[in-house]
Design a protein around this motif. Structure first.
Motif, PDB file in Angstrom:
ATOM      1  N   MET A 185       0.837  -1.205   0.000  1.00  0.00           N
ATOM      2  CA  MET A 185       0.000   0.000   0.000  1.00  0.00           C
ATOM      3  C   MET A 185       0.869   1.251   0.000  1.00  0.00           C
ATOM      4  N   LYS A 186       1.976   1.153   0.752  1.00  0.00           N
ATOM      5  CA  LYS A 186       2.781   2.358   0.934  1.00  0.00           C
ATOM      6  C   LYS A 186       3.488   2.791  -0.341  1.00  0.00           C
ATOM      7  N   ILE A 187       3.797   1.823  -1.210  1.00  0.00           N
ATOM      8  CA  ILE A 187       4.515   2.224  -2.424  1.00  0.00           C
ATOM      9  C   ILE A 187       3.566   2.583  -3.544  1.00  0.00           C
ATOM     10  N   LYS A 188       2.311   2.806  -3.233  1.00  0.00           N
ATOM     11  CA  LYS A 188       1.338   3.113  -4.284  1.00  0.00           C
ATOM     12  C   LYS A 188       1.700   4.427  -4.992  1.00  0.00           C
ATOM     13  N   TRP A 189       2.111   5.425  -4.202  1.00  0.00           N
ATOM     14  CA  TRP A 189       2.434   6.719  -4.813  1.00  0.00           C
ATOM     15  C   TRP A 189       3.681   6.613  -5.678  1.00  0.00           C
ATOM     16  N   PHE A 190       4.403   5.506  -5.505  1.00  0.00           N
ATOM     17  CA  PHE A 190       5.657   5.310  -6.184  1.00  0.00           C
ATOM     18  C   PHE A 190       5.469   5.213  -7.688  1.00  0.00           C
ATOM     19  N   TYR A 191       4.391   4.537  -8.108  1.00  0.00           N
ATOM     20  CA  TYR A 191       4.176   4.472  -9.556  1.00  0.00           C
ATOM     21  C   TYR A 191       3.030   5.350 -10.020  1.00  0.00           C
ATOM     22  N   ARG A 192       2.886   6.460  -9.376  1.00  0.00           N
ATOM     23  CA  ARG A 192       1.948   7.464  -9.887  1.00  0.00           C
ATOM     24  C   ARG A 192       2.659   8.333 -10.924  1.00  0.00           C
ATOM     25  N   TRP A 193       1.884   8.954 -11.768  1.00  0.00           N
ATOM     26  CA  TRP A 193       2.449   9.795 -12.823  1.00  0.00           C
ATOM     27  C   TRP A 193       3.193  10.978 -12.239  1.00  0.00           C
ATOM     28  N   GLU A 194       2.679  11.532 -11.148  1.00  0.00           N
ATOM     29  CA  GLU A 194       3.314  12.693 -10.519  1.00  0.00           C
ATOM     30  C   GLU A 194       4.740  12.358 -10.085  1.00  0.00           C
ATOM     31  N   PHE A 195       4.916  11.121  -9.634  1.00  0.00           N
ATOM     32  CA  PHE A 195       6.254  10.713  -9.202  1.00  0.00           C
ATOM     33  C   PHE A 195       7.210  10.699 -10.392  1.00  0.00           C
ATOM     34  N   PHE A 196       6.703  10.209 -11.516  1.00  0.00           N
ATOM     35  CA  PHE A 196       7.514  10.186 -12.727  1.00  0.00           C
ATOM     36  C   PHE A 196       7.914  11.606 -13.135  1.00  0.00           C
ATOM     37  N   LEU A 197       6.950  12.558 -12.994  1.00  0.00           N
ATOM     38  CA  LEU A 197       7.249  13.951 -13.337  1.00  0.00           C
ATOM     39  C   LEU A 197       8.329  14.511 -12.421  1.00  0.00           C
ATOM     40  N   LEU A 198       8.231  14.162 -11.129  1.00  0.00           N
ATOM     41  CA  LEU A 198       9.222  14.631 -10.161  1.00  0.00           C
ATOM     42  C   LEU A 198      10.608  14.113 -10.546  1.00  0.00           C
ATOM     43  N   LEU A 199      10.621  12.843 -10.943  1.00  0.00           N
ATOM     44  CA  LEU A 199      11.874  12.224 -11.377  1.00  0.00           C
ATOM     45  C   LEU A 199      12.431  12.966 -12.598  1.00  0.00           C
ATOM     46  N   LEU A 200      11.530  13.245 -13.547  1.00  0.00           N
ATOM     47  CA  LEU A 200      11.900  13.956 -14.767  1.00  0.00           C
ATOM     48  C   LEU A 200      12.511  15.305 -14.411  1.00  0.00           C
ATOM     49  N   PHE A 201      11.890  15.978 -13.436  1.00  0.00           N
ATOM     50  CA  PHE A 201      12.342  17.287 -12.994  1.00  0.00           C
ATOM     51  C   PHE A 201      13.762  17.200 -12.442  1.00  0.00           C
ATOM     52  N   ILE A 202      13.999  16.196 -11.583  1.00  0.00           N
ATOM     53  CA  ILE A 202      15.320  16.065 -10.967  1.00  0.00           C
ATOM     54  C   ILE A 202      16.378  15.762 -12.031  1.00  0.00           C
ATOM     55  N   VAL A 203      16.032  14.851 -12.953  1.00  0.00           N
ATOM     56  CA  VAL A 203      16.981  14.493 -14.019  1.00  0.00           C
ATOM     57  C   VAL A 203      17.311  15.727 -14.861  1.00  0.00           C
ATOM     58  N   GLU A 204      16.265  16.481 -15.158  1.00  0.00           N
ATOM     59  CA  GLU A 204      16.431  17.682 -15.989  1.00  0.00           C
ATOM     60  C   GLU A 204      17.370  18.683 -15.325  1.00  0.00           C
ATOM     61  N   ILE A 205      17.121  18.945 -14.024  1.00  0.00           N
ATOM     62  CA  ILE A 205      17.967  19.887 -13.288  1.00  0.00           C
ATOM     63  C   ILE A 205      19.408  19.375 -13.254  1.00  0.00           C
ATOM     64  N   ALA A 206      19.538  18.054 -13.044  1.00  0.00           N
ATOM     65  CA  ALA A 206      20.882  17.479 -12.958  1.00  0.00           C
ATOM     66  C   ALA A 206      21.615  17.654 -14.281  1.00  0.00           C
ATOM     67  N   ILE A 207      20.913  17.383 -15.396  1.00  0.00           N
ATOM     68  CA  ILE A 207      21.579  17.473 -16.705  1.00  0.00           C
ATOM     69  C   ILE A 207      22.004  18.910 -16.998  1.00  0.00           C
ATOM     70  N   PHE A 208      21.083  19.846 -16.759  1.00  0.00           N
ATOM     71  CA  PHE A 208      21.442  21.240 -17.037  1.00  0.00           C
ATOM     72  C   PHE A 208      22.547  21.718 -16.102  1.00  0.00           C
ATOM     73  N   GLY A 209      22.509  21.239 -14.854  1.00  0.00           N
ATOM     74  CA  GLY A 209      23.551  21.609 -13.902  1.00  0.00           C
ATOM     75  C   GLY A 209      24.903  21.064 -14.312  1.00  0.00           C
ATOM     76  N   TRP A 210      24.878  19.891 -14.920  1.00  0.00           N
ATOM     77  CA  TRP A 210      26.107  19.252 -15.361  1.00  0.00           C
ATOM     78  C   TRP A 210      26.703  20.022 -16.536  1.00  0.00           C
ATOM     79  N   ILE A 211      25.801  20.485 -17.447  1.00  0.00           N
ATOM     80  CA  ILE A 211      26.287  21.223 -18.615  1.00  0.00           C
ATOM     81  C   ILE A 211      26.813  22.596 -18.197  1.00  0.00           C
ATOM     82  N   SER A 212      26.005  23.332 -17.432  1.00  0.00           N
ATOM     83  CA  SER A 212      26.468  24.654 -16.988  1.00  0.00           C
ATOM     84  C   SER A 212      26.258  24.773 -15.481  1.00  0.00           C
ATOM     85  N   PRO A 213      27.362  24.648 -14.705  1.00  0.00           N
ATOM     86  CA  PRO A 213      27.266  24.588 -13.239  1.00  0.00           C
ATOM     87  C   PRO A 213      26.581  25.805 -12.625  1.00  0.00           C
TER      88      PRO A 213
END
Lengths: 346, 333
Positions: free
Chosen positions: B1-29
């Protein structure tokens, strides 16, 4: 009376009536409007919208929507223009533009039919992609040095009718014959009316969807060639925002957004009507910035008026039936009182 | 039950957000500074603020493509009434009421004519943007010339900050909290979903469906008005064509946020997250040196790919998880 009400139920007849009334009214205010020259000019400049509206109708008939036509038109115009300015022959440049339209349309169709992406999302995506790519391709510059012979084509006349009108007219008539006289053409209506049913009786639903989007893309590139011919240069913003006008024209002509209803003839008339409205303001000496407000107001007025009128006609026919039903039944809410007539399917 | 939010779409968006910030941060610190990130949000807050009420409209099965024109109309009404000597805060209130009225107009026409919402709002999009041009043409600011020179207190609304967080971001917090409560924790929100899923069922279960769909359009008008005001303050100039390009980004944000375009499904959190993901994507690509139009290639591709992922593989993965869970629970008993 019965014949008259039948006739008014045909959307093409009512829109034609509207056009004549409108042109007549403007003609009374300013007789210059009804002269052959100015009407010919309006007809010629409405061809871009007309071709796009005919292409869009195929997509709307299958209960989908294509908002990427503006970008497709922009990219095709840019490619056509750049090839022409590099001295490539006119046939090759037009051919390249058409191939681009076909490819973008087919890509849209594949996304919608095979990957099950809702059409508004798929075409919204390609709208952005194609517009962005066009700016890469042109490097943000306008294309101005189109050879003279290509621009003169727009003034070339055969039997007193100019070439753009011939192209638009022939494209519309071919599409109309295809849609109404061939069994494949009727499939578009079947798919839009009831997709599951169409699949069950063995129609190639996916193929028809791809075909519809391909036609829409093709129409965008034909419009692009007309644009290059008529205007003579290609700005960065070519075709941006025209997708909404195209949908408005098709809807004005009686093509239903929920699919399976409408005719190309109506869509073409809708496009001409929109263009007539835009041009009439010049003759009424209304400042150009009133343009959007008036065409928006007229669009709302006509669509609302027509919908209420059709409801009233239906209501008149059903009155006797309903009176009997009311006698028999207790007061249950009528169906169709829940907001919209059809469920919105995009 | 507890990991239900884990495969919600919002979680995927949050992941996308973090990856995006990381990539841009890597390109230009330099990208990774907190202040830089926070204040760059000012650039796209108007999209988020318009997208939040739009979520309600789309969930209830409608669509409002006139939102960009409402922004321009409210902006120019604010500017014109201010330049005619009205107090600037009173002008803001007038602009808000104008947004509400525009939404009411849309809703009433849709209910009265029973024409599809896309067609009606298409017409009102032309009407509102035309009215905005007429108003700006009729007053001293002719054509596309803006009205500028607003008092400093009003300009600070879109440019200032409070407790180190820029004001527009505070607006976003307030809007998100208010609409989350409205949509997810109140009876009204539930009925919006039901109207979107099956309006006949909603009617027969005694909901006032006409009022519900009308109210979503009014709220959408309010969203357009608020973001028009914010834009006016941010650029410190009122123009008729502010927000004219905003329609597609707003709808993209709502759809990318997981709202179904045919209604009945979606969430405020998803919309807000998606609009932030899109905004940072645009900002990051511009930092790399692309123009905003060129950045639309990436955003368009992102939209198509994410919906494709959600449509096919994402749901299959979820199904697989559920099946595995149910299988294992079957074995236990």
């Amino acid at each position: 009376m019965k014949v008259l009400s039948r006739l008014l139920q045909i959307r093409e007849a009512s829109i034609l009536l509207f056009i004549f009334l409108f042109v007549g009214c403007i003609g009374i205010v300013n007789p210059a409007f009804t002269s052959g020259d100015s009407l010919g000019l309006i007809l010629k400049s409405s061809m871009i919208l007309l071709v796009l509206a005919v292409g869009q109708s195929f997509v709307l008939l299958t209960a989908n929507i294509d908002v990427s036509v503006g970008s497709t038109m922009g990219l095709s115009a840019a490619v056509c223009g750049i090839l022409l300015s590099h001295g490539v022959s006119g046939y090759l440049a037009v051919g390249a533009a058409l191939v681009i339209g076909l490819c973008i349309g087919a890509a849209n169709g594949l996304g919608v039919s095979f990957f099950r992406i809702p059409s508004i999302i798929m075409t919204l995506g390609t709208l952005g992609i194609v517009r962005g790519y066009m700016l890469f391709y042109t490097e943000g510059r306008w294309i101005e040095d189109i050879p003279h012979y290509f621009k003169e084509l727009s003034a070339a006349a055969f039997l007193g009718i100019q070439l753009p009108v011939w192209i638009g007219g022939i494209a519309a008539v071919l599409a109309f014959i295809f849609l109404s006289r061939f069994s494949v053409g009727r499939y578009f209506y079947a798919v839009g009316d009831n997709e599951a049913g169409a699949r069950l009786i063995g129609l190639p639903v996916r193929f028809i969807t791809v075909l519809a989007f391909t036609f829409s893309g093709l129409s965008a590139s034909i419009a692009a060639c007309l644009f290059v011919m008529n205007i003579g240069f290609v700005p960065n913003q070519t075709g941006s925002g025209i997708e909404l006008q195209v949908i408005a024209a098709a809807v004005l002509g009686g093509v239903s957004l929920s699919g399976g209803q409408g005719s190309l003839f109506g869509a073409a008339l809708g496009a001409i009507f929109l263009e007539v409205i835009n041009h009439s303001l010049v003759f009424l000496k209304v400042p150009a910035y009133w343009n959007n407000a008036i065409s928006g107001f007229l669009l709302l007025l006509i669509v609302t008026g027509d919908s209420r009128f059709q409801l009233w006609l239906k209501g008149n026919g059903k009155k006797k039936k309903q009176e009997q039903e009311d006698m028999n039944r207790s007061k249950l809410p009528k169906s169709g009182e829940d907001g919209y007539e059809d469920k919105v399917v995009l | 039950m507890k990991i239900k939010w884990f495969y919600r779409w919002e979680f995927f968006l949050l992941l996308l957000f973090i990856v995006e910030i990381a990539i841009f941060g890597w390109i230009s610190p330099g990208f990774l500074h907190v202040n830089n990130l926070l204040f760059s949000m000012n650039d796209f807050m108007f999209i988020s603020i318009a997208a939040i009420p739009m979520t309600l409209v789309i969930i209830s099965g409608g669509i409002d493509v006139s939102i960009g024109s409402i922004m321009g109309l409210c902006s120019i009404i604010l500017g014109v009434s201010w330049s005619h000597g009205v107090n600037v805060w009173l002008a803001v209130i007038i602009a808000i009421f104008c947004g509400l009225a525009a939404g009411l107009f849309n809703g009433l026409i849709i209910l009265y004519s029973r024409v599809q919402p896309l067609v009606v709002t298409l017409g009102s999009m032309f009407l509102f943007s035309g009215l905005a041009l007429v108003i700006s043409g009729g007053s001293k600011a002719s054509g596309y010339e803006g009205i500028s020179g607003f008092p400093d207190a009003f300009v600070q609304l879109g440019n200032g900050s409070f407790l180190g967080v820029p004001n527009p971001v505070w607006f976003l917090f307030v809007m998100t909290a208010a609409f989350c409560t409205l949509l997810h924790f109140m009876k009204y929100g539930r009925s919006v979903y039901l109207v979107g899923i099956n309006s006949k069922a909603a009617l027969y279960s005694g909901l006032r469906i006409k009022w519900i769909s009308l109210s979503t359009y009014i709220l959408s008008g309010l969203g357009g008005g608020l973001s028009g005001i914010l834009l006016t303050s941010y650029f410190s100039s009122a123009r008729a064509d502010l927000g004219s390009e905003a329609v597609l980004p707003v709808i993209t944000a709502v759809v990318l946020g997981g709202t179904s375009i045919i209604g009945g499904r979606g969430s405020i959190a998803g919309t807000v997250l998606a609009s932030i993901v899109i905004g940072f994507m645009q900002y990051g690509l511009q930092a790399i040196g692309l123009t905003s139009e060129q950045a639309s290639i990436v955003i368009g591709a992102m939209l198509i790919l994410s919906v494709m992922a959600r449509q096919s593989s994402f749901q299959k993965v979820m199904q697989w998880f559920r099946q595995r869970k149910s299988n294992s629970s079957d074995l236990m008993y």
